[in-house]
Write a protein that holds these residues in place. Sequence first.
Motif, PDB file in Angstrom:
ATOM      1  N   ALA A  58       0.829  -1.209   0.000  1.00  0.00           N
ATOM      2  CA  ALA A  58       0.000   0.000   0.000  1.00  0.00           C
ATOM      3  C   ALA A  58       0.864   1.260   0.000  1.00  0.00           C
ATOM      4  O   ALA A  58       0.562   2.223  -0.709  1.00  0.00           O
ATOM      5  N   ALA A  59       1.943   1.264   0.766  1.00  0.00           N
ATOM      6  CA  ALA A  59       2.831   2.430   0.798  1.00  0.00           C
ATOM      7  C   ALA A  59       3.532   2.615  -0.543  1.00  0.00           C
ATOM      8  O   ALA A  59       3.695   3.744  -1.017  1.00  0.00           O
ATOM      9  N   ALA A  60       3.946   1.519  -1.178  1.00  0.00           N
ATOM     10  CA  ALA A  60       4.607   1.603  -2.484  1.00  0.00           C
ATOM     11  C   ALA A  60       3.643   2.134  -3.547  1.00  0.00           C
ATOM     12  O   ALA A  60       4.030   2.928  -4.401  1.00  0.00           O
ATOM     13  N   VAL A  61       2.380   1.721  -3.488  1.00  0.00           N
ATOM     14  CA  VAL A  61       1.383   2.226  -4.435  1.00  0.00           C
ATOM     15  C   VAL A  61       1.137   3.709  -4.191  1.00  0.00           C
ATOM     16  O   VAL A  61       1.063   4.503  -5.128  1.00  0.00           O
ATOM     17  N   ALA A  62       1.028   4.104  -2.932  1.00  0.00           N
ATOM     18  CA  ALA A  62       0.774   5.502  -2.603  1.00  0.00           C
ATOM     19  C   ALA A  62       1.928   6.409  -3.036  1.00  0.00           C
ATOM     20  O   ALA A  62       1.699   7.541  -3.464  1.00  0.00           O
ATOM     21  N   LYS A  63       3.157   5.918  -2.948  1.00  0.00           N
ATOM     22  CA  LYS A  63       4.317   6.699  -3.358  1.00  0.00           C
ATOM     23  C   LYS A  63       4.539   6.665  -4.864  1.00  0.00           C
ATOM     24  O   LYS A  63       5.370   7.394  -5.386  1.00  0.00           O
ATOM     25  N   GLY A  64       3.824   5.812  -5.567  1.00  0.00           N
ATOM     26  CA  GLY A  64       3.979   5.706  -7.011  1.00  0.00           C
ATOM     27  C   GLY A  64       5.114   4.797  -7.435  1.00  0.00           C
ATOM     28  O   GLY A  64       5.507   4.788  -8.594  1.00  0.00           O
ATOM     29  N   GLU A  65       5.665   4.022  -6.502  1.00  0.00           N
ATOM     30  CA  GLU A  65       6.765   3.116  -6.813  1.00  0.00           C
ATOM     31  C   GLU A  65       6.283   1.797  -7.404  1.00  0.00           C
ATOM     32  O   GLU A  65       7.070   1.055  -7.972  1.00  0.00           O
ATOM     33  N   LEU A  66       5.011   1.510  -7.264  1.00  0.00           N
ATOM     34  CA  LEU A  66       4.450   0.255  -7.754  1.00  0.00           C
ATOM     35  C   LEU A  66       3.223   0.566  -8.593  1.00  0.00           C
ATOM     36  O   LEU A  66       2.297   1.227  -8.118  1.00  0.00           O
ATOM     37  N   ASP A  67       3.224   0.104  -9.822  1.00  0.00           N
ATOM     38  CA  ASP A  67       2.101   0.298 -10.729  1.00  0.00           C
ATOM     39  C   ASP A  67       1.304  -1.003 -10.763  1.00  0.00           C
ATOM     40  O   ASP A  67       1.785  -2.017 -11.255  1.00  0.00           O
ATOM     41  N   LEU A  68       0.099  -0.976 -10.204  1.00  0.00           N
ATOM     42  CA  LEU A  68      -0.696  -2.199 -10.107  1.00  0.00           C
ATOM     43  C   LEU A  68      -1.119  -2.721 -11.472  1.00  0.00           C
ATOM     44  O   LEU A  68      -1.218  -3.919 -11.678  1.00  0.00           O
ATOM     45  N   GLY A  69      -1.352  -1.836 -12.435  1.00  0.00           N
ATOM     46  CA  GLY A  69      -1.717  -2.267 -13.781  1.00  0.00           C
ATOM     47  C   GLY A  69      -0.589  -3.040 -14.437  1.00  0.00           C
ATOM     48  O   GLY A  69      -0.797  -4.076 -15.074  1.00  0.00           O
ATOM     49  N   GLU A  70       0.629  -2.545 -14.277  1.00  0.00           N
ATOM     50  CA  GLU A  70       1.788  -3.231 -14.835  1.00  0.00           C
ATOM     51  C   GLU A  70       2.019  -4.567 -14.138  1.00  0.00           C
ATOM     52  O   GLU A  70       2.326  -5.574 -14.784  1.00  0.00           O
ATOM     53  N   ALA A  71       1.857  -4.589 -12.825  1.00  0.00           N
ATOM     54  CA  ALA A  71       2.024  -5.845 -12.090  1.00  0.00           C
ATOM     55  C   ALA A  71       0.974  -6.863 -12.513  1.00  0.00           C
ATOM     56  O   ALA A  71       1.276  -8.056 -12.656  1.00  0.00           O
ATOM     57  N   GLN A  72      -0.245  -6.408 -12.739  1.00  0.00           N
ATOM     58  CA  GLN A  72      -1.310  -7.315 -13.178  1.00  0.00           C
ATOM     59  C   GLN A  72      -1.004  -7.860 -14.571  1.00  0.00           C
ATOM     60  O   GLN A  72      -1.252  -9.029 -14.851  1.00  0.00           O
ATOM     61  N   ASP A  73      -0.465  -7.017 -15.450  1.00  0.00           N
ATOM     62  CA  ASP A  73      -0.081  -7.484 -16.782  1.00  0.00           C
ATOM     63  C   ASP A  73       1.009  -8.543 -16.707  1.00  0.00           C
ATOM     64  O   ASP A  73       0.989  -9.523 -17.438  1.00  0.00           O
ATOM     65  N   ARG A  74       1.967  -8.347 -15.821  1.00  0.00           N
ATOM     66  CA  ARG A  74       3.068  -9.308 -15.690  1.00  0.00           C
ATOM     67  C   ARG A  74       2.606 -10.632 -15.099  1.00  0.00           C
ATOM     68  O   ARG A  74       3.072 -11.691 -15.490  1.00  0.00           O
ATOM     69  N   LEU A  75       1.690 -10.575 -14.144  1.00  0.00           N
ATOM     70  CA  LEU A  75       1.249 -11.789 -13.466  1.00  0.00           C
ATOM     71  C   LEU A  75       0.110 -12.491 -14.181  1.00  0.00           C
ATOM     72  O   LEU A  75      -0.070 -13.694 -14.021  1.00  0.00           O
ATOM     73  N   GLY A  76      -0.674 -11.749 -14.946  1.00  0.00           N
ATOM     74  CA  GLY A  76      -1.836 -12.323 -15.608  1.00  0.00           C
ATOM     75  C   GLY A  76      -1.474 -12.967 -16.929  1.00  0.00           C
ATOM     76  O   GLY A  76      -0.337 -12.938 -17.392  1.00  0.00           O
ATOM     77  N   ASN A  77      -2.460 -13.547 -17.558  1.00  0.00           N
ATOM     78  CA  ASN A  77      -2.276 -14.205 -18.837  1.00  0.00           C
ATOM     79  C   ASN A  77      -2.817 -13.362 -19.974  1.00  0.00           C
ATOM     80  O   ASN A  77      -3.075 -13.870 -21.049  1.00  0.00           O
ATOM     81  N   ARG A  78      -3.024 -12.076 -19.719  1.00  0.00           N
ATOM     82  CA  ARG A  78      -3.546 -11.197 -20.758  1.00  0.00           C
ATOM     83  C   ARG A  78      -2.450 -10.859 -21.759  1.00  0.00           C
ATOM     84  O   ARG A  78      -1.273 -10.789 -21.398  1.00  0.00           O
ATOM     85  N   PRO A  79      -2.836 -10.614 -22.993  1.00  0.00           N
ATOM     86  CA  PRO A  79      -1.839 -10.142 -23.957  1.00  0.00           C
ATOM     87  C   PRO A  79      -1.358  -8.755 -23.572  1.00  0.00           C
ATOM     88  O   PRO A  79      -2.086  -7.978 -22.956  1.00  0.00           O
ATOM     89  N   ARG A  80      -0.145  -8.413 -23.928  1.00  0.00           N
ATOM     90  CA  ARG A  80       0.446  -7.136 -23.524  1.00  0.00           C
ATOM     91  C   ARG A  80      -0.028  -5.957 -24.365  1.00  0.00           C
ATOM     92  O   ARG A  80       0.208  -4.826 -24.012  1.00  0.00           O
ATOM     93  N   SER A  81      -0.679  -6.211 -25.476  1.00  0.00           N
ATOM     94  CA  SER A  81      -1.130  -5.105 -26.324  1.00  0.00           C
ATOM     95  C   SER A  81      -2.292  -4.378 -25.642  1.00  0.00           C
ATOM     96  O   SER A  81      -3.016  -4.933 -24.829  1.00  0.00           O
ATOM     97  N   SER A  82      -2.473  -3.114 -26.032  1.00  0.00           N
ATOM     98  CA  SER A  82      -3.539  -2.326 -25.421  1.00  0.00           C
ATOM     99  C   SER A  82      -4.908  -2.693 -25.994  1.00  0.00           C
ATOM    100  O   SER A  82      -5.923  -2.430 -25.372  1.00  0.00           O
ATOM    101  N   ALA A  83      -4.927  -3.267 -27.202  1.00  0.00           N
ATOM    102  CA  ALA A  83      -6.199  -3.670 -27.799  1.00  0.00           C
ATOM    103  C   ALA A  83      -6.655  -4.986 -27.172  1.00  0.00           C
ATOM    104  O   ALA A  83      -5.879  -5.913 -27.051  1.00  0.00           O
ATOM    105  N   ARG A  84      -7.880  -5.028 -26.756  1.00  0.00           N
ATOM    106  CA  ARG A  84      -8.406  -6.229 -26.115  1.00  0.00           C
ATOM    107  C   ARG A  84      -8.950  -7.174 -27.175  1.00  0.00           C
ATOM    108  O   ARG A  84      -9.615  -6.775 -28.111  1.00  0.00           O
TER     109      ARG A  84
END
Length: 70
Positions: free
Chosen positions: A39-65
Amino acid sequence: MDDTRFAALLGFAFVAAWIAFSFGSALLCLIGAGVFYTAAAVAKGELDLGEAQDRLGNRPRSSARSPRVR
């Protein structure tokens, strides 16, 4: 304090809590510390949850769904 010393301190604190309370309580303390660190890392802007979700998930990396297949 460098990362290795901090890790050693964290390990010591975890084992001390394990001995003093119980394994379950020590594990809850460790999980709580991780949640507050995140939570502190997200608040400071050191952790981007969208990027982390992309790395951990099985979604394609392109912006088009891609359409969902059922």
